[in-house]
Motif scaffolding. Structure first.
Motif, PDB file in Angstrom:
ATOM      1  N   TRP A 303       0.772  -1.303   0.127  1.00 16.31           N
ATOM      2  CA  TRP A 303       0.205  -0.058   0.118  1.00 16.31           C
ATOM      3  C   TRP A 303       0.918   0.993  -0.028  1.00 16.31           C
ATOM      4  CZ3 TRP A 303      -4.600  -0.953  -1.287  1.00 16.31           C
ATOM      5  CH2 TRP A 303      -5.480  -2.003  -0.845  1.00 16.31           C
ATOM      6  N   GLN A 304       0.551   2.283  -0.892  1.00 17.11           N
ATOM      7  CA  GLN A 304       1.310   3.292  -1.107  1.00 17.11           C
ATOM      8  C   GLN A 304       0.758   4.558  -0.495  1.00 17.11           C
ATOM      9  OE1 GLN A 304       4.402   3.266  -2.924  1.00 17.11           O
ATOM     10  NE2 GLN A 304       3.988   0.895  -2.629  1.00 17.11           N
ATOM     11  N   ASP A 305       1.450   5.607  -0.478  1.00 20.59           N
ATOM     12  CA  ASP A 305       0.940   6.928   0.126  1.00 20.59           C
ATOM     13  C   ASP A 305      -0.317   7.453  -0.411  1.00 20.59           C
ATOM     14  OD1 ASP A 305       2.417   7.530  -2.444  1.00 20.59           O
ATOM     15  OD2 ASP A 305       2.308   9.600  -1.707  1.00 20.59           O
ATOM     16  N   TYR A 306      -0.416   7.109  -1.869  1.00 16.17           N
ATOM     17  CA  TYR A 306      -1.881   7.523  -2.535  1.00 16.17           C
ATOM     18  C   TYR A 306      -2.990   6.831  -1.893  1.00 16.17           C
ATOM     19  CZ  TYR A 306       0.358   4.489  -5.895  1.00 16.17           C
ATOM     20  OH  TYR A 306       0.834   3.399  -6.359  1.00 16.17           O
ATOM     21  N   ASP A 307      -2.631   5.365  -1.389  1.00 12.95           N
ATOM     22  CA  ASP A 307      -3.642   4.747  -0.940  1.00 12.95           C
ATOM     23  C   ASP A 307      -4.155   5.077   0.498  1.00 12.95           C
ATOM     24  OD1 ASP A 307      -3.831   2.462  -3.317  1.00 12.95           O
ATOM     25  OD2 ASP A 307      -1.873   2.157  -2.467  1.00 12.95           O
ATOM     26  N   VAL A 308      -3.065   5.508   1.381  1.00 15.17           N
ATOM     27  CA  VAL A 308      -3.546   5.997   2.701  1.00 15.17           C
ATOM     28  C   VAL A 308      -4.382   7.265   2.701  1.00 15.17           C
ATOM     29  CG1 VAL A 308      -2.017   4.293   3.717  1.00 15.17           C
ATOM     30  CG2 VAL A 308      -1.289   6.939   3.184  1.00 15.17           C
ATOM     31  N   ARG A 309      -4.026   7.963   1.390  1.00 11.13           N
ATOM     32  CA  ARG A 309      -4.641   9.298   1.605  1.00 11.13           C
ATOM     33  C   ARG A 309      -6.185   9.098   1.204  1.00 11.13           C
ATOM     34  NH1 ARG A 309       0.050  11.139  -1.586  1.00 11.13           N
ATOM     35  NH2 ARG A 309      -1.413  10.886  -3.521  1.00 11.13           N
ATOM     36  N   ARG A 310      -6.427   8.091   0.097  1.00  6.39           N
ATOM     37  CA  ARG A 310      -7.776   7.756  -0.311  1.00  6.39           C
ATOM     38  C   ARG A 310      -8.543   7.251   1.023  1.00  6.39           C
ATOM     39  NH1 ARG A 310      -8.842   2.866  -1.987  1.00  6.39           N
ATOM     40  NH2 ARG A 310      -6.936   2.650  -2.389  1.00  6.39           N
ATOM     41  N   TYR A 311      -8.201   6.350   1.702  1.00  3.69           N
ATOM     42  CA  TYR A 311      -8.670   6.060   2.917  1.00  3.69           C
ATOM     43  C   TYR A 311      -9.090   6.981   3.701  1.00  3.69           C
ATOM     44  CZ  TYR A 311      -8.314   0.805   2.034  1.00  3.69           C
ATOM     45  OH  TYR A 311      -8.481  -0.438   1.438  1.00  3.69           O
ATOM     46  N   ALA A 312      -8.109   7.978   3.976  1.00  2.75           N
ATOM     47  CA  ALA A 312      -8.532   8.945   4.718  1.00  2.75           C
ATOM     48  C   ALA A 312      -9.472  10.029   4.390  1.00  2.75           C
ATOM     49  CB  ALA A 312      -7.234   9.994   5.114  1.00  2.75           C
ATOM     50  N   LEU A 366      -5.301  16.902   5.564  1.00  6.91           N
ATOM     51  CA  LEU A 366      -6.624  16.797   5.656  1.00  6.91           C
ATOM     52  C   LEU A 366      -7.211  17.484   6.944  1.00  6.91           C
ATOM     53  CD1 LEU A 366      -9.358  15.212   5.338  1.00  6.91           C
ATOM     54  CD2 LEU A 366      -8.124  13.174   6.296  1.00  6.91           C
ATOM     55  N   LYS A 367      -6.450  17.321   8.016  1.00  3.48           N
ATOM     56  CA  LYS A 367      -6.861  17.973   9.354  1.00  3.48           C
ATOM     57  C   LYS A 367      -6.901  19.521   8.864  1.00  3.48           C
ATOM     58  CE  LYS A 367      -4.246  18.756  12.988  1.00  3.48           C
ATOM     59  NZ  LYS A 367      -3.477  18.533  14.237  1.00  3.48           N
ATOM     60  N   ARG A 368      -6.043  20.018   8.506  1.00  7.48           N
ATOM     61  CA  ARG A 368      -5.932  21.359   8.152  1.00  7.48           C
ATOM     62  C   ARG A 368      -7.256  21.895   7.123  1.00  7.48           C
ATOM     63  NH1 ARG A 368       0.032  23.378   6.426  1.00  7.48           N
ATOM     64  NH2 ARG A 368       1.195  22.565   8.291  1.00  7.48           N
ATOM     65  N   GLN A 479      -4.045  32.667  -1.490  1.00 10.36           N
ATOM     66  CA  GLN A 479      -3.779  31.776  -0.785  1.00 10.36           C
ATOM     67  C   GLN A 479      -3.174  30.469  -1.461  1.00 10.36           C
ATOM     68  OE1 GLN A 479      -6.355  31.501   2.785  1.00 10.36           O
ATOM     69  NE2 GLN A 479      -5.221  29.365   3.584  1.00 10.36           N
ATOM     70  N   THR A 480      -1.883  29.864  -1.107  1.00 19.20           N
ATOM     71  CA  THR A 480      -1.452  28.720  -1.693  1.00 19.20           C
ATOM     72  C   THR A 480      -1.263  27.687  -0.724  1.00 19.20           C
ATOM     73  OG1 THR A 480       1.191  29.469  -1.124  1.00 19.20           O
ATOM     74  CG2 THR A 480       0.247  30.332  -3.304  1.00 19.20           C
ATOM     75  N   GLU A 481      -1.511  27.597   0.445  1.00 21.08           N
ATOM     76  CA  GLU A 481      -1.705  26.537   1.329  1.00 21.08           C
ATOM     77  C   GLU A 481      -2.487  26.783   2.376  1.00 21.08           C
ATOM     78  OE1 GLU A 481       2.368  25.843   2.196  1.00 21.08           O
ATOM     79  OE2 GLU A 481       2.725  27.451   3.916  1.00 21.08           O
ATOM     80  N   LEU A 482      -2.890  25.630   3.290  1.00 17.14           N
ATOM     81  CA  LEU A 482      -3.866  25.638   4.149  1.00 17.14           C
ATOM     82  C   LEU A 482      -3.304  26.080   5.556  1.00 17.14           C
ATOM     83  CD1 LEU A 482      -5.922  22.687   3.254  1.00 17.14           C
ATOM     84  CD2 LEU A 482      -6.675  25.191   3.096  1.00 17.14           C
TER      85      LEU A 482
END
Length: 496
Positions: A303-312, A366-368, A479-482
């Motif tokens: 499982w890769q970083d993009y997989d854990v992002r999708r779950y989140a 995601l939290k931001r 704004q360029t970031e949260l």
């Protein structure tokens, strides 16, 4: 200079989450908040073997790294054996006296605070080390999600009902005054296996400790609501969406979800809220980064970083009150000399190397994002998406009264109904999930419009379409970031 240092110390001390009061369930029963009304978005990290495998210096470095990456909860196994041993060789249990070899679940040798210098198994005990970890976590503003005992030990009969009462009393009395504790019953186990033990442990702790929330960590592909929806001690639910890919049934006869939905962790939020009363819920164990798909075959892909992002994003946009990330090497605290349960041993990738894997630092965006908008009014709303797909092509949407968010994993076209929120004009941004970077797309009329993000590489470039009522100022066009500080409602002018 001394005055300046004093002010700096006071400002650091005042920055702890629990300065907002104790954690409690929000009035709408779907989120967590502090007593003063501030929202608490759970961003968890999985450090199961932290108490057993890391020494003091390692634990401090790990907790510093966790805090820097934006996490506010670390989930740990309080004990993973009877007895469990930490890196110093200190056991969690001592035999009873008088020649008896049964383990002492009252932990009478481990007095807290110590009296007369008595320290049981030596000058620095197993429980002293856990105290150190909890206190260092508190220094960094981190809650410790304490899985009191791993479920397999209960299944094997290592903890009776009477011993559970003794153990619960020990834990509650020792940690009831710590500000950063969240209790977990269970530990990768169904709630109908020795339920009387979990009930005894939970109710004993709750009778003594009135300060902390409690939940249950179930087995993969289950929600705790299946067994504990009406339990008085259950404050919020968790589910374990698990580590399998679509169609990876693996011969299970007792399978609580439809085939080919294994990765659809959003569905656990819906199914949990079908139980009454409604309680907050989150995914406490999704697929871990860099773990073999399905766990048990090291020849499988990882499982890769993009997989854990999708779950989140899938889980939170479906309505979860937060999310817990995990990494294969970190959750086992692997390092050279330690074998692995899944995949590679610690001489291939150590826990401290895994801190640099991309998914570990990406969860904070995601939290931001969620904290950038009014928190408690947020609801899942799939009617925003006029067309939708299945599996990886699924779009998932959430909104407040004047903002909406659509997560897009595959970069597909999105027909989005902007009339679902207030405002005749909408400002629209794209946020790249891997970096948290924002790009302003323009101002649009309030109607159904099609948007398409064009990936810049062959890698997955998932992200979030953000639309906001043009009269609101949650984000700026340039704004360029949260902001890590999130949205703060304006104080009322009492002379208005």
């Amino acid at each position: 200079m001394i005055i300046g240092l004093m002010l700096l110390t006071l400002s650091v001390q005042a920055a702890k989450p629990w300065d907002n009061g104790k954690l409690r369930v929000s009035d709408n029963q779907r989120y967590l908040q502090f007593e003063n009304g501030e929202p608490f978005f759970w961003l968890g990290e999985t450090g199961w073997l932290l108490p057993e495998r890391l020494d003091r210096a390692e634990a401090e470095w790990y907790l510093q790294s966790v805090a820097k990456a934006g996490y506010n909860v670390v989930q740990v196994q309080t004990i993973d054996g009877v007895p469990a041993y930490n890196i110093y060789g200190a056991p969690s249990h001592l035999p009873l006296g008088g020649g008896k070899m049964q383990m002492d679940w009252s932990f009478s040798a481990y007095q807290y605070p110590p009296k007369g210098g008595a320290r049981g198994a030596g000058a620095y005990t197993y429980w002293d080390h856990l105290d150190y970890i909890i206190d260092r976590a508190a220094d960094h503003g981190i809650y410790i999600g304490m899985v009191c005992i791993w479920g397999g030990l209960v299944k094997d009969g290592k903890l009776s009902v009477e011993d559970a009462k003794k153990y619960g009393a020990f834990l509650a009395n020792r940690y009831k005054s710590k500000p950063n504790i969240i209790w977990f019953m269970g530990g990768d186990i169904q709630g109908d296996i020795k339920p009387e033990v979990w009930e005894a442990l939970a109710t004993t702790i709750k009778q003594i400790d009135k300060n902390h929330l409690m939940t249950y960590h179930p087995r993969g592909r289950y929600t705790s609501a299946r067994w504990w929806s009406k339990a008085a001690w259950m404050d919020f639910h968790t589910f374990q969406s698990g580590h399998r890919r679509y169609g990876q049934r693996m011969g299970n006869a007792d399978y609580p979800i439809p085939d080919n939905t294994e990765e659809d962790n959003w569905m656990y939020v819906d199914s949990t809220w079908k139980y009454n009363p409604i309680k907050p819920v989150l995914d406490a164990e999704p697929s871990y980064e860099d773990i073999p798909i399905g766990l048990h075959d090291p020849n499988e892909g990882r499982w890769q970083d993009y997989d854990v992002r999708r779950y989140a994003y899938w889980s939170v946009f479906a309505g979860s009150c937060g999310h817990t990330y995990g990494h294969n090497a970190i959750m086992q605290m692997l390092k050279p000399g330690y074998p692995t349960s899944y995949g590679d041993a610690g001489d291939v990738k150590a826990w401290y190397q895994a801190l640099h894997d991309p998914g570990f630092s990406q969860m904070q965006y995601l939290k931001r994002l969620i904290l950038s908008f009014p928190y408690f009014e947020r609801v899942p709303d799939q009617s925003i998406n006029q067309d939708n797909g299945e599996k990886y092509n699924r779009l998932i949407a959430t909104r407040g009264s004047d903002y909406l968010l659509v997560y897009n994993y595959n970069g597909n076209s999105m027909r989005v109904d902007l009339t679902k929120i207030s405002g005749t004009k909408k400002h629209v941004w794209w946020m790249t999930a891997a970096t948290g970077k924002l790009k302003y797309l323009g101002e649009y009329d309030s109607k159904v419009l099609t948007f398409r993000y064009h990936p810049q590489s062959a890698r997955v470039e998932d992200g979030v379409l953000i639309a906001i009522d043009s009269t609101k100022d949650y984000l700026k066009k340039d704004q360029t970031e949260l902001s890590p500080d999130g949205y703060k409602s304006k104080e009322r002018d009492l002379n208005e």
